[in-house]
Motif scaffolding. Structure first.
Motif, PDB file in Angstrom:
ATOM      1  N   GLU A 150       4.945   3.273   9.760  1.00 38.81           N
ATOM      2  CA  GLU A 150       6.374   3.427   9.486  1.00 38.81           C
ATOM      3  C   GLU A 150       7.010   4.497  10.374  1.00 38.81           C
ATOM      4  N   GLY A 151       6.232   5.468  10.794  1.00 41.51           N
ATOM      5  CA  GLY A 151       6.750   6.532  11.650  1.00 41.51           C
ATOM      6  C   GLY A 151       6.857   6.148  13.109  1.00 41.51           C
ATOM      7  N   HIS A 152       6.234   5.047  13.489  1.00 43.31           N
ATOM      8  CA  HIS A 152       6.253   4.603  14.889  1.00 43.31           C
ATOM      9  C   HIS A 152       6.701   3.143  14.982  1.00 43.31           C
ATOM     10  N   VAL A 153       7.807   2.824  14.330  1.00 37.96           N
ATOM     11  CA  VAL A 153       8.315   1.445  14.343  1.00 37.96           C
ATOM     12  C   VAL A 153       8.746   1.009  15.740  1.00 37.96           C
ATOM     13  N   GLU A 154       8.992   1.980  16.637  1.00 31.94           N
ATOM     14  CA  GLU A 154       9.359   1.627  18.014  1.00 31.94           C
ATOM     15  C   GLU A 154       8.167   1.032  18.769  1.00 31.94           C
ATOM     16  N   GLU A 155       6.987   1.156  18.205  1.00 34.29           N
ATOM     17  CA  GLU A 155       5.764   0.553  18.758  1.00 34.29           C
ATOM     18  C   GLU A 155       5.385  -0.600  17.833  1.00 34.29           C
ATOM     19  N   PRO A 156       5.860  -1.816  18.127  1.00 36.99           N
ATOM     20  CA  PRO A 156       5.659  -2.929  17.183  1.00 36.99           C
ATOM     21  C   PRO A 156       4.201  -3.180  16.810  1.00 36.99           C
ATOM     22  N   ASP A 157       3.289  -3.054  17.782  1.00 36.21           N
ATOM     23  CA  ASP A 157       1.882  -3.295  17.464  1.00 36.21           C
ATOM     24  C   ASP A 157       1.363  -2.250  16.479  1.00 36.21           C
ATOM     25  N   VAL A 158       1.755  -1.006  16.656  1.00 36.98           N
ATOM     26  CA  VAL A 158       1.312   0.064  15.763  1.00 36.98           C
ATOM     27  C   VAL A 158       1.866  -0.181  14.363  1.00 36.98           C
ATOM     28  N   HIS A 159       3.132  -0.526  14.296  1.00 40.82           N
ATOM     29  CA  HIS A 159       3.773  -0.757  13.003  1.00 40.82           C
ATOM     30  C   HIS A 159       3.068  -1.883  12.227  1.00 40.82           C
ATOM     31  N   VAL A 160       2.849  -3.001  12.879  1.00 41.47           N
ATOM     32  CA  VAL A 160       2.267  -4.177  12.216  1.00 41.47           C
ATOM     33  C   VAL A 160       0.783  -3.981  11.922  1.00 41.47           C
ATOM     34  N   ILE A 161       0.032  -3.503  12.887  1.00 39.85           N
ATOM     35  CA  ILE A 161      -1.415  -3.390  12.699  1.00 39.85           C
ATOM     36  C   ILE A 161      -1.747  -2.271  11.708  1.00 39.85           C
ATOM     37  N   CYS A 162      -1.026  -1.183  11.744  1.00 41.08           N
ATOM     38  CA  CYS A 162      -1.275  -0.118  10.755  1.00 41.08           C
ATOM     39  C   CYS A 162      -1.032  -0.631   9.337  1.00 41.08           C
ATOM     40  N   ALA A 163      -0.012  -1.456   9.146  1.00 38.10           N
ATOM     41  CA  ALA A 163       0.244  -2.026   7.815  1.00 38.10           C
ATOM     42  C   ALA A 163      -0.918  -2.917   7.389  1.00 38.10           C
ATOM     43  N   LYS A 164      -1.465  -3.702   8.310  1.00 43.43           N
ATOM     44  CA  LYS A 164      -2.592  -4.583   7.990  1.00 43.43           C
ATOM     45  C   LYS A 164      -3.841  -3.768   7.673  1.00 43.43           C
ATOM     46  N   LEU A 165      -4.095  -2.734   8.475  1.00 42.81           N
ATOM     47  CA  LEU A 165      -5.275  -1.898   8.247  1.00 42.81           C
ATOM     48  C   LEU A 165      -5.143  -1.106   6.947  1.00 42.81           C
ATOM     49  N   ALA A 166      -3.930  -0.691   6.615  1.00 42.85           N
ATOM     50  CA  ALA A 166      -3.699   0.009   5.346  1.00 42.85           C
ATOM     51  C   ALA A 166      -4.009  -0.913   4.176  1.00 42.85           C
ATOM     52  N   ALA A 167      -3.611  -2.177   4.272  1.00 44.42           N
ATOM     53  CA  ALA A 167      -3.917  -3.149   3.212  1.00 44.42           C
ATOM     54  C   ALA A 167      -5.431  -3.326   3.079  1.00 44.42           C
ATOM     55  N   ASP A 168      -6.139  -3.325   4.197  1.00 43.56           N
ATOM     56  CA  ASP A 168      -7.604  -3.416   4.147  1.00 43.56           C
ATOM     57  C   ASP A 168      -8.188  -2.221   3.386  1.00 43.56           C
ATOM     58  N   CYS A 169      -7.679  -1.019   3.665  1.00 44.07           N
ATOM     59  CA  CYS A 169      -8.166   0.181   2.973  1.00 44.07           C
ATOM     60  C   CYS A 169      -7.908   0.087   1.476  1.00 44.07           C
ATOM     61  N   GLU A 170      -6.753  -0.410   1.102  1.00 44.82           N
ATOM     62  CA  GLU A 170      -6.422  -0.559  -0.313  1.00 44.82           C
ATOM     63  C   GLU A 170      -7.362  -1.558  -0.979  1.00 44.82           C
ATOM     64  N   THR A 171      -7.691  -2.627  -0.268  1.00 45.47           N
ATOM     65  CA  THR A 171      -8.646  -3.610  -0.791  1.00 45.47           C
ATOM     66  C   THR A 171     -10.025  -2.981  -0.945  1.00 45.47           C
ATOM     67  N   HIS A 172     -10.435  -2.187   0.042  1.00 44.23           N
ATOM     68  CA  HIS A 172     -11.739  -1.507  -0.049  1.00 44.23           C
ATOM     69  C   HIS A 172     -11.790  -0.639  -1.298  1.00 44.23           C
ATOM     70  N   ALA A 173     -10.740   0.136  -1.524  1.00 43.29           N
ATOM     71  CA  ALA A 173     -10.698   1.029  -2.692  1.00 43.29           C
ATOM     72  C   ALA A 173     -10.736   0.222  -3.984  1.00 43.29           C
ATOM     73  N   GLU A 174     -10.003  -0.875  -4.037  1.00 48.65           N
ATOM     74  CA  GLU A 174      -9.994  -1.723  -5.243  1.00 48.65           C
ATOM     75  C   GLU A 174     -11.370  -2.329  -5.499  1.00 48.65           C
ATOM     76  N   ARG A 175     -12.039  -2.768  -4.436  1.00 43.54           N
ATOM     77  CA  ARG A 175     -13.346  -3.395  -4.592  1.00 43.54           C
ATOM     78  C   ARG A 175     -14.414  -2.402  -5.039  1.00 43.54           C
ATOM     79  N   LEU A 176     -14.182  -1.111  -4.799  1.00 44.81           N
ATOM     80  CA  LEU A 176     -15.126  -0.076  -5.235  1.00 44.81           C
ATOM     81  C   LEU A 176     -14.990   0.256  -6.718  1.00 44.81           C
ATOM     82  N   GLU A 177     -13.841  -0.019  -7.307  1.00 45.60           N
ATOM     83  CA  GLU A 177     -13.564   0.407  -8.685  1.00 45.60           C
ATOM     84  C   GLU A 177     -14.607  -0.042  -9.704  1.00 45.60           C
ATOM     85  N   PRO A 178     -15.071  -1.304  -9.687  1.00 47.77           N
ATOM     86  CA  PRO A 178     -16.084  -1.683 -10.683  1.00 47.77           C
ATOM     87  C   PRO A 178     -17.379  -0.880 -10.553  1.00 47.77           C
TER      88      PRO A 178
END
Length: 152
Positions: free
Chosen positions: A26-54
């Motif tokens: 979100e801080g580097h929206v002028e870099e479209p690849d950074v904006h889009v890929i960071c959002a995708k990688l962040a979602a992966d991290c959130e999934t990792h954390a969720e999968r660890l909960e059980p």
């Protein structure tokens, strides 16, 4: 069993990395690849954390503040400009290294426990973390000449 320490550390590290990735994107929206890929990688991290909960329920989870300390020491908000982007990516890389090593260590312990379910989570998440590290390394290499050599 001390596995609870590393499950807690890994859970928090993934959450912290996900939040930092979102902030950099979100801080580097002028870099479209950074904006889009960071959002995708962040979602992966959130999934990792969720999968660890059980497994936190199964083995325990010592909620240590170590990943938070790492996050606060490394990442204090996005910076502007080419050098700022490079520094932000560098911080993310170091945070992702924390996750990568924690996945490796938990994976070693899980092999000893023979917990197939957790081993599946470790294997897939470890692979995705390796992809995060490769992208961050590649993107830093791309940004470095402009940020470090070309006058602003």
């Amino acid at each position: 069993m001390m596995l609870a320490h590393y499950i807690g550390l890994l859970h928090r590290a993934e959450q912290e990395l996900g939040a930092a990735l979102r902030e950099v994107g979100e801080g580097h929206v002028e870099e479209p690849d950074v904006h889009v890929i960071c959002a995708k990688l962040a979602a992966d991290c959130e999934t990792h954390a969720e999968r660890l909960e059980p497994f936190a329920g199964r083995y325990g989870e010592e909620a240590e503040d170590e990943p938070e300390r790492l996050h606060s020491e490394l990442f204090q908000g996005t910076r502007s400009g080419g050098l700022g982007l490079l520094r932000d990516l560098h911080d993310l890389y170091l945070m992702a290294c924390e996750c990568d090593m924690a996945w490796t260590l938990v994976g070693q312990a899980v092999q000893g426990l023979r917990d197939r379910d957790l081993l599946e989570v470790v294997t897939s998440s470890e692979g995705e973390t390796a992809i995060q590290l490769k992208w961050l390394r590649t993107r830093m290499k791309q940004a470095a000449p402009q940020a470090l050599v070309v006058a602003s």
